[in-house]
Motif scaffolding. Structure first.
Motif, PDB file in Angstrom:
ATOM      1  N   ASP A 174      41.041  61.980  -7.529  1.00 47.57           N
ATOM      2  CA  ASP A 174      39.719  62.522  -7.244  1.00 47.57           C
ATOM      3  C   ASP A 174      39.692  64.035  -7.439  1.00 47.57           C
ATOM      4  N   ILE A 175      40.760  64.712  -6.990  1.00 49.68           N
ATOM      5  CA  ILE A 175      40.835  66.163  -7.161  1.00 49.68           C
ATOM      6  C   ILE A 175      40.883  66.517  -8.645  1.00 49.68           C
ATOM      7  N   ARG A 231      45.022  58.319  -4.751  1.00 50.35           N
ATOM      8  CA  ARG A 231      43.575  58.299  -4.971  1.00 50.35           C
ATOM      9  C   ARG A 231      42.976  59.690  -4.801  1.00 50.35           C
ATOM     10  N   LEU A 232      43.462  60.418  -3.782  1.00 48.90           N
ATOM     11  CA  LEU A 232      42.956  61.761  -3.536  1.00 48.90           C
ATOM     12  C   LEU A 232      43.309  62.702  -4.690  1.00 48.90           C
ATOM     13  N   SER A 233      44.547  62.583  -5.216  1.00 48.58           N
ATOM     14  CA  SER A 233      44.955  63.423  -6.336  1.00 48.58           C
ATOM     15  C   SER A 233      44.097  63.154  -7.567  1.00 48.58           C
ATOM     16  N   GLN A 261      46.770  56.433  -0.736  1.00 49.09           N
ATOM     17  CA  GLN A 261      45.683  57.348  -0.402  1.00 49.09           C
ATOM     18  C   GLN A 261      45.866  58.696  -1.105  1.00 49.09           C
ATOM     19  N   VAL A 262      47.124  59.195  -1.093  1.00 48.01           N
ATOM     20  CA  VAL A 262      47.404  60.465  -1.763  1.00 48.01           C
ATOM     21  C   VAL A 262      47.122  60.352  -3.258  1.00 48.01           C
TER      22      VAL A 262
END
Length: 350
Positions: free
Chosen positions: A107-108, A103-105, A100-101
């Motif tokens: 996306d950021i 994917r979030l990174s 999840q981290v």
């Protein structure tokens, strides 16, 4: 394995979110590590714990992936447990969160790239708006002179200046005074802030001797950090620095910024001291004796120290002292420059 009851569900959920093992759970884990195949009855008997505490400890350890069922117990009502190495438990438990981290990174990073893609256009737009907002960058010395000439020609009320360094070059006094005299003829108030050191400099003394009697105001302070020119209380001309070095100028029309610069100038002016005018302007005939005038004439003719000494009837050392004193007074870096400045000051007139 018996179906989990309410308290066990709650413990399992909380432990899965945050590793907060109790002392009993840590004791059971370490015992399981040294005794593979542990079941709740053995844990109760060997550790002296009641079944409810053993069940809670096993549930929290399973939720933390620190124990697993023995491979031979799948589908059996009798369950035994095997300890899992902490690093493997962490990998298993945190894999989903790490994914999840990641994917979030990603996306950021993508969103940041989208924002940064707007930066070149933003900077171009801001640069284009500087002149409209009131700040214009002037890159070259030629452009600076052209813009200054136009501003001086159009000034009607005020010209407030602050000059760093040793003030005016003696060679530029006449040009500078001509521009200022034309402004004063139009009723322009002329103020100049110079450094204290200019009180003994030839160029500043000559300019003051012309400007102050005509109504200009000149004061000095210990240090002027950068050149500042304010015209009619509406625009300012400032030194521009790039990597600590002067490069071109800034023309400021923004009323708020100009207002701030006026306040700073007024405060500095109130603390400054009047330029002294009770001395003869440097370059007057009364400052030269016959010997100095003779040395100047010989310098202007290009003679060396030995010839000057022979003509004056003195030693070469004495002749050199005369030459050094005159060059210091004229702020000249070469003999030729000293001759030029002496001629401009009228020291070589017959």
């Amino acid at each position: 394995m018996p179906a989990p009851d309410g308290p066990r569900d709650q413990v399992a959920s909380e432990t899965a979110m945050r590793l907060g093992l109790s002392d009993t759970a840590r004791e059971v884990y370490l015992f399981t590590a040294s005794n593979p195949g542990l079941d709740r009855a053995v844990a109760r008997d060997r550790l002296g714990l009641p079944f409810d505490e053993v069940d809670v400890a096993l549930a929290s350890l399973e939720a933390a992936r620190l124990i697993r069922r023995s491979s031979g117990d799948q589908g059996s009502h009798h369950v035994s447990w095997v300890a899992v190495a902490p690093e493997l438990a962490a990998t298993s438990l945190l894999a989903d969160q790490e994914e999840q981290v990641a994917r979030l990174s990603l996306d950021i990073a993508e969103r940041r790239a989208q924002f940064l893609a707007l930066l070149p256009g933003y900077l171009d737009s801001r640069a284009g708006s500087y002149s409209e907002a009131g700040i214009e960058v002037i890159e070259t010395g030629e452009e600076v002179n052209t813009v200054l000439s136009r501003i001086i020609r159009d000034t009607q009320k005020q010209c407030w200046c602050a000059h760093p360094g040793n003030g005016l070059n003696p060679e530029n006094v006449r040009t500078s005074w001509k521009n200022d005299q034309e402004m004063m003829a139009r009723g322009v108030e002329l103020r100049s802030i110079l450094q204290h050191s200019t009180r003994t400099q030839l160029g500043a003394q000559r300019y003051a001797a012309l400007a102050i009697p005509a109504g200009a105001k000149i004061r000095t302070i210990p240090l002027v950090p950068a050149r500042t020119l304010i015209y009619d209380g509406e625009l300012a001309f400032l030194s521009r620095f790039v990597d600590g070095r002067p490069k071109g100028a800034l023309l400021v029309r923004d009323p708020d910024l100009v207002g701030y610069l006026i306040q700073v100038y007024e405060a500095t002016w109130s603390l400054a001291q009047d330029f002294p005018i009770d001395v003869e302007p440097a370059g007057s005939d009364t400052e030269l004796d016959d010997t100095s005038r003779a040395v100047l004439a010989l310098l202007a003719a290009g003679h060396k120290d030995e010839v000057i000494a022979r003509r004056l009837g003195c030693s070469v050392r004495t002749a050199r002292r005369h030459v050094s004193a005159i060059m210091e007074t004229l702020e000249a870096e070469s003999r030729f420059q000293a001759g030029v400045r002496a001629a401009q000051a009228g020291w070589l007139d017959a």
